[in-house]
Design a protein around this motif. Sequence first.
Motif, PDB file in Angstrom:
ATOM      1  N   GLY A  55       0.805  -1.207   0.000  1.00  0.00           N
ATOM      2  CA  GLY A  55       0.000   0.000   0.000  1.00  0.00           C
ATOM      3  C   GLY A  55       0.843   1.262   0.000  1.00  0.00           C
ATOM      4  N   ASP A  56       2.150   1.101   0.004  1.00  0.00           N
ATOM      5  CA  ASP A  56       3.074   2.233  -0.062  1.00  0.00           C
ATOM      6  C   ASP A  56       3.670   2.317  -1.465  1.00  0.00           C
ATOM      7  N   HIS A  57       4.455   1.315  -1.838  1.00  0.00           N
ATOM      8  CA  HIS A  57       4.935   1.148  -3.211  1.00  0.00           C
ATOM      9  C   HIS A  57       4.613  -0.283  -3.632  1.00  0.00           C
ATOM     10  N   PHE A  58       4.252  -0.452  -4.892  1.00  0.00           N
ATOM     11  CA  PHE A  58       3.901  -1.786  -5.372  1.00  0.00           C
ATOM     12  C   PHE A  58       5.158  -2.458  -5.910  1.00  0.00           C
ATOM     13  N   SER A  59       5.771  -3.289  -5.048  1.00  0.00           N
ATOM     14  CA  SER A  59       7.031  -3.954  -5.390  1.00  0.00           C
ATOM     15  C   SER A  59       7.004  -5.418  -4.971  1.00  0.00           C
ATOM     16  N   PRO A  60       6.057  -6.205  -5.487  1.00  0.00           N
ATOM     17  CA  PRO A  60       6.001  -7.615  -5.096  1.00  0.00           C
ATOM     18  C   PRO A  60       7.221  -8.412  -5.528  1.00  0.00           C
ATOM     19  N   VAL A  61       8.032  -7.857  -6.427  1.00  0.00           N
ATOM     20  CA  VAL A  61       9.231  -8.565  -6.888  1.00  0.00           C
ATOM     21  C   VAL A  61      10.179  -8.881  -5.737  1.00  0.00           C
ATOM     22  N   THR A  62      10.139  -8.105  -4.671  1.00  0.00           N
ATOM     23  CA  THR A  62      11.053  -8.347  -3.552  1.00  0.00           C
ATOM     24  C   THR A  62      10.783  -9.689  -2.873  1.00  0.00           C
ATOM     25  N   ALA A  63       9.621 -10.286  -3.132  1.00  0.00           N
ATOM     26  CA  ALA A  63       9.331 -11.608  -2.575  1.00  0.00           C
ATOM     27  C   ALA A  63      10.309 -12.663  -3.099  1.00  0.00           C
ATOM     28  N   LEU A  64      10.968 -12.384  -4.221  1.00  0.00           N
ATOM     29  CA  LEU A  64      11.951 -13.328  -4.764  1.00  0.00           C
ATOM     30  C   LEU A  64      13.131 -13.530  -3.813  1.00  0.00           C
ATOM     31  N   LEU A  65      13.344 -12.578  -2.919  1.00  0.00           N
ATOM     32  CA  LEU A  65      14.452 -12.694  -1.977  1.00  0.00           C
ATOM     33  C   LEU A  65      14.056 -13.477  -0.721  1.00  0.00           C
ATOM     34  N   ALA A  66      12.787 -13.827  -0.596  1.00  0.00           N
ATOM     35  CA  ALA A  66      12.313 -14.492   0.619  1.00  0.00           C
ATOM     36  C   ALA A  66      13.019 -15.819   0.894  1.00  0.00           C
ATOM     37  N   PRO A  67      13.195 -16.713  -0.098  1.00  0.00           N
ATOM     38  CA  PRO A  67      13.889 -17.971   0.211  1.00  0.00           C
ATOM     39  C   PRO A  67      15.307 -17.756   0.738  1.00  0.00           C
ATOM     40  N   ALA A  68      16.049 -16.846   0.099  1.00  0.00           N
ATOM     41  CA  ALA A  68      17.414 -16.573   0.568  1.00  0.00           C
ATOM     42  C   ALA A  68      17.395 -15.971   1.964  1.00  0.00           C
TER      43      ALA A  68
ATOM     44  N   LEU B  94       6.152  -5.212 -11.883  1.00  0.00           N
ATOM     45  CA  LEU B  94       6.164  -5.806 -10.542  1.00  0.00           C
ATOM     46  C   LEU B  94       7.283  -5.247  -9.672  1.00  0.00           C
ATOM     47  N   VAL B  95       8.105  -4.377 -10.244  1.00  0.00           N
ATOM     48  CA  VAL B  95       9.230  -3.809  -9.500  1.00  0.00           C
ATOM     49  C   VAL B  95       8.811  -2.542  -8.762  1.00  0.00           C
ATOM     50  N   LYS B  96       8.125  -1.653  -9.473  1.00  0.00           N
ATOM     51  CA  LYS B  96       7.644  -0.416  -8.844  1.00  0.00           C
ATOM     52  C   LYS B  96       6.565   0.167  -9.743  1.00  0.00           C
ATOM     53  N   GLU B  97       5.648   0.890  -9.132  1.00  0.00           N
ATOM     54  CA  GLU B  97       4.462   1.324  -9.865  1.00  0.00           C
ATOM     55  C   GLU B  97       4.760   2.210 -11.061  1.00  0.00           C
ATOM     56  N   ASP B  98       5.784   3.046 -10.994  1.00  0.00           N
ATOM     57  CA  ASP B  98       6.065   3.958 -12.093  1.00  0.00           C
ATOM     58  C   ASP B  98       6.738   3.281 -13.282  1.00  0.00           C
ATOM     59  N   LEU B  99       7.272   2.082 -13.089  1.00  0.00           N
ATOM     60  CA  LEU B  99       8.047   1.438 -14.153  1.00  0.00           C
ATOM     61  C   LEU B  99       7.180   0.838 -15.250  1.00  0.00           C
ATOM     62  N   GLY B 100       5.867   0.822 -15.062  1.00  0.00           N
ATOM     63  CA  GLY B 100       4.994   0.451 -16.167  1.00  0.00           C
ATOM     64  C   GLY B 100       5.130   1.428 -17.315  1.00  0.00           C
ATOM     65  N   VAL B 101       5.366   2.698 -16.997  1.00  0.00           N
ATOM     66  CA  VAL B 101       5.560   3.699 -18.046  1.00  0.00           C
ATOM     67  C   VAL B 101       6.907   3.486 -18.738  1.00  0.00           C
ATOM     68  N   THR B 102       7.903   3.037 -17.983  1.00  0.00           N
ATOM     69  CA  THR B 102       9.182   2.690 -18.602  1.00  0.00           C
ATOM     70  C   THR B 102       9.004   1.505 -19.539  1.00  0.00           C
ATOM     71  N   LEU B 103       8.205   0.512 -19.138  1.00  0.00           N
ATOM     72  CA  LEU B 103       7.878  -0.599 -20.043  1.00  0.00           C
ATOM     73  C   LEU B 103       7.247  -0.069 -21.318  1.00  0.00           C
TER      74      LEU B 103
END
Length: 481
Positions: A97-110, A203-212
């Motif tokens: 609810g602050d920044h949309f960055s679900p990609v950081t979940a990839l670091l959970a196993p490590a 999935l990295v950050k909300e503004d990067l959809g525009v970069t895509l």
Amino acid sequence: MRGAVLAPPTGGTEPVPIPGARRPPAPGNRPRSWTDRAPYLLALALFAAYTSLSVLRYRRMETRSWDLGIFEQAIRGYAHLQAPVADLKGPGTNILGDHFSPVTALLAPAYRLFPSPITLLVAQAALFALAAIPVTRAATRLLGRASGLAIGIAYGLSWGIQQAADFDFHEICFAVPLIAFSLEALLGRRWRAALLWAVPLVLVKEDLGVTLAAIALVVAWRARRDPSRAALYAIGVAVLGATATLLTLTAVIPSFNTTGGYDYWTKVDGGPSPFAGADTKLRTLAWLLLPTTGLLAVRSPLLLAGAPTLGWRFLSGDDHYWSTDWHYSAVLMPVLFLALADAADISRRSPRPWLRTYADRLPACAAAAALALTTSLPLASLTEAATYRKSPRVVAAEELLARVPDGATVEANVGPISRLAGRCRVLWVGDTRGVTPDWIALNNSSGWVRDAHTYARQLHPDARYRVAGEAGGYLLLQRRT
């Protein structure tokens, strides 16, 4: 002459080799030289440098912001199959609810295997270093081995990457290699790969959809004469990227935010004029284009991929975004150096002799400029003996913070956060929102807290605290039961 061939006799179709001359190896049997491995060796060297820089700074307790603690709290939640709650942003705050960055979940196993903020710092160093591989490979294919390696070095030592590696941790470290691999594929005319590498940016950050969307438009432009339907698909991906950003800002983030909105609109809406801080913005623009690309990158359409990031930064009313500090320019570095490689390739076919000469020499100049600037950038600290020493002050501060038991609720400022967030519930000082912590831990090196008891009463009028210890410039208070 050794290795020469004779012209075929009249009517022949194949050259006749001189006896004893060596045949060149077949393409599939050529031995790999060190230059073929150069992108990977460079990435390994950069990984070692970035890791040393960030881990040694953590060891010296020179954490620069609360971000490392925030991301550790969120990833700790993912690692235990729970919501990514970051109490530092407010008790019970879901970080989505602050920044949309679900990609950081990839670091959970490590992180589950190695529950430490160092895990995040090492992962960030690896991601920044990984991007050097596509940058170097793409530049090598376009310009040759020497120029390609020079551009790879210039990327690895660029001020934007060094500043980000010296910062604690941020989700944009995932965007840097994604953008680099995407643009490498674009330059190789592998349109589908270019789009697929860029899609996860949403999935990295909300503004990067525009970069895509910007990358997809460059693909559409480059593929416009391709007989395939790549250009049409690219336009579709551009629409997807823009739509993803719109939906994330207006629906996804508000659904996780307790206020039902997006907290960062205030940094743009109602802010100062876009011309505010023009001197700072122009300096940043000069730093982006001059020492990195010698202005040549403006000849490449790849530069469009950096426009969204630069645009929101300069339109924001927060002056922290305008300068060259922190991590904000990291995502621009692969764009700049691959745009340089593309522009140099275009310029080498120019009818203007001076432009061809400039394009040929610029990669080496960019590498030389990066090396020269490094003497005043974060990596230069690796040449100083003090970088590798843990001072007695730090040892004393760590021993003091070790008194806080695991699982305790702690109110803290920047200094103690990185030592406590992995094993305690840590709240930001002055923002506990009704939660009365068991402990208050503060970096008081500057002496800003003069009367500990008075300050504790200001924070929590209904609770009483005692000074549990002071050491290394740190202050620890424990709640009386």
